[in-house]
Design an enzyme around this catalytic site. Structure first.
Site, PDB file in Angstrom:
ATOM      1  N   HIS A   1       0.789  -1.234   0.000  1.00  0.00           N
ATOM      2  CA  HIS A   1       0.000   0.000   0.000  1.00  0.00           C
ATOM      3  C   HIS A   1       0.823   1.287   0.000  1.00  0.00           C
ATOM      4  CE1 HIS A   1      -3.511  -2.385   0.236  1.00  0.00           C
ATOM      5  NE2 HIS A   1      -3.709  -2.417   1.542  1.00  0.00           N
TER       6      HIS A   1
ATOM      7  N   HIS B   1      -9.725   2.198   0.198  1.00  0.00           N
ATOM      8  CA  HIS B   1      -9.733   1.102   1.169  1.00  0.00           C
ATOM      9  C   HIS B   1     -10.889   1.235   2.176  1.00  0.00           C
ATOM     10  CE1 HIS B   1      -8.068  -2.184   3.429  1.00  0.00           C
ATOM     11  NE2 HIS B   1      -6.935  -2.185   2.760  1.00  0.00           N
TER      12      HIS B   1
ATOM     13  N   GLU C   1     -11.715  -3.473  -2.735  1.00  0.00           N
ATOM     14  CA  GLU C   1     -10.637  -2.600  -3.215  1.00  0.00           C
ATOM     15  C   GLU C   1     -10.409  -2.854  -4.702  1.00  0.00           C
ATOM     16  OE1 GLU C   1      -7.134  -3.340  -0.676  1.00  0.00           O
ATOM     17  OE2 GLU C   1      -8.516  -4.283   0.695  1.00  0.00           O
TER      18      GLU C   1
HETATM   19  C1  GLA Z   1      -5.183  -4.996   2.409  1.00  0.00           C
HETATM   20  C2  GLA Z   1      -4.398  -6.233   2.545  1.00  0.00           C
HETATM   21  C3  GLA Z   1      -4.638  -6.847   3.863  1.00  0.00           C
HETATM   22  C4  GLA Z   1      -4.347  -5.860   4.991  1.00  0.00           C
HETATM   23  C5  GLA Z   1      -5.129  -4.598   4.764  1.00  0.00           C
HETATM   24  C6  GLA Z   1      -4.753  -3.517   5.718  1.00  0.00           C
HETATM   25  O1  GLA Z   1      -6.459  -5.214   2.107  1.00  0.00           O
HETATM   26  O2  GLA Z   1      -4.642  -7.142   1.488  1.00  0.00           O
HETATM   27  O3  GLA Z   1      -3.840  -7.983   4.020  1.00  0.00           O
HETATM   28  O4  GLA Z   1      -2.982  -5.566   5.022  1.00  0.00           O
HETATM   29  O5  GLA Z   1      -4.927  -4.117   3.481  1.00  0.00           O
HETATM   30  O6  GLA Z   1      -4.888  -3.892   7.045  1.00  0.00           O
END
Ligand code: GLA
Length: 346
Positions: A104, A174, A311
């Site tokens: 991210h 997100h 997402e």
């Molecule tokens: C994404 C990832 C998860 C987690 C979240 C944040 O969706 O795929 O594994 O890291 O972000 O907590």
């Protein structure tokens, strides 16, 4: 109508603002800290306004959040293996902030940046200039995310980016949806999920896409017809058990382009239906498997499985596998993408 109010200060003591998009029936709150979606208030089947996304009450809480609640994620959503990729023959090294991998956008992704906000009629435009080398990524990247709340209670999110060198990008929002209402602290076990995907990307022990694309048919990942989420999350599918829930990229297409329905999420108790549309090739469905957040709205404590994220994005780890849709953005070319979350009751 878009109005603005104070949202406190960030860690550097800078003023943070909260923008409120309203259409007379619903409202969406967005902050210029990380271009987070803070609230989405929509009517339930009895007309009661219900906030359907997890979040916090002030800017400082977002500054300390590690779960990306409602964040705009960039420059690269999801994981990149060992934080390394090769572009035009050169190897780049990124921040590794998720075990051995990049996640991210790195240590200080877009979710921690202050955005420049501009109200353009009914559209809120948020821009950020990511300098060359930030978190290891090449090129100066001009990024804009815009939010529009339509009369049909559809929140449109549009991403635009242009870079002065070749680079790689992957953007998403997100938001953690809970159609029971964010402050109920309820799990999403009573939700029904449909995903228009024939296949998903398998993950390794760190949830990193390992390059395998698996047909959903005959597995607990088959959401082609609306299915109860609780049964799947608590069921015995090996991929779901391994990650403590769903945390996988579902394959909507093998290339970017066509704007299509990716998924829908429904809660019978409130009657709220969320339909998600995107032009992206994938949707990472994450069922809040690691969620443990005590400073939620109105003091709510968000725990495991109290939300689901849809997402929309390019494929995770697409920098590693040449057969995944390419994440490369060529110098001077404009990246554009659109996702819509539309709310109604049924
Ligand atoms: C994404 C990832 C998860 C987690 C979240 C944040 O969706 O795929 O594994 O890291 O972000 O907590």
């Amino acid at each position: 109508m878009i109005s603005v109010r104070d949202f406190g200060k960030n860690l550097k003591g800078e003023d943070v603002q909260l923008f409120i998009l309203e259409n007379g029936k619903a409202s969406v709150y967005i902050t210029d800290l990380g271009a987070h979606i803070v609230s989405i208030n929509v009517p339930d089947k009895n007309g009661v306004l219900t906030d359907v996304v997890l979040g916090a009450d002030n800017a400082l809480a977002y500054a300390g959040d590690i779960s990306y609640m409602g964040a705009t994620v960039g420059r690269f959503a999801n994981r990149i293996e060992k934080g390394k990729f090769i572009l035009n023959g050169k190897e780049y090294t990124l921040a590794t902030n998720n075990g051995p991998n990049h996640l991210h956008g790195g240590d200080e992704g877009f979710n921690h940046k202050m955005f420049d906000a501009f109200v353009d009629g009914e559209t809120l435009r948020m821009s950020y200039l990511s300098p060359d080398g930030e978190e290891g990524f090449p090129g100066n990247l001009k990024f804009e995310v815009s939010f529009t709340l339509g009369d049909d209670n559809a929140l449109s999110i549009e991403y635009k980016a242009v870079c002065d060198t070749d680079t790689v990008v992957n953007f998403t929002n997100h938001a953690y949806f809970n159609l029971n209402g964010a402050i109920t602290e309820k799990t999403v076990y009573n939700h029904t999920l449909k995903i228009n995907a024939e296949a998903f990307c398998r993950g390794d022990e760190n949830c990193l896409a390992d390059g395998t694309i698996v047909p959903v048919r005959g597995t607990g990942m088959d959401f082609r017809t609306p299915s109860n989420l609780g049964e799947r999350l608590l069921g015995d599918d090996a991929d779901i058990v391994a990650t403590g829930g769903i945390d996988h990229n579902f394959v909507l297409a093998m290339q970017r382009g066509e704007f299509k329905e990716a998924a829908h999420l429904y809660c019978e108790d409130t009657g709220i239906l969320l339909e998600c549309f995107t032009d992206q090739p994938g949707v990472q469905v994450y069922s809040g498997n690691f969620t443990d957040y005590k400073d939620g709205k109105c003091g709510a404590y968000y725990k495991k499985h109290t939300a689901v994220c849809l997402e929309t994005q390019g494929f995770p780890n697409a920098t590693t596998f040449s057969y995944f849709p390419s994440p490369v953005l060529k110098a001077g070319e404009e990246f554009r993408s659109k996702t819509v979350y539309r709310f109604s009751v049924k």
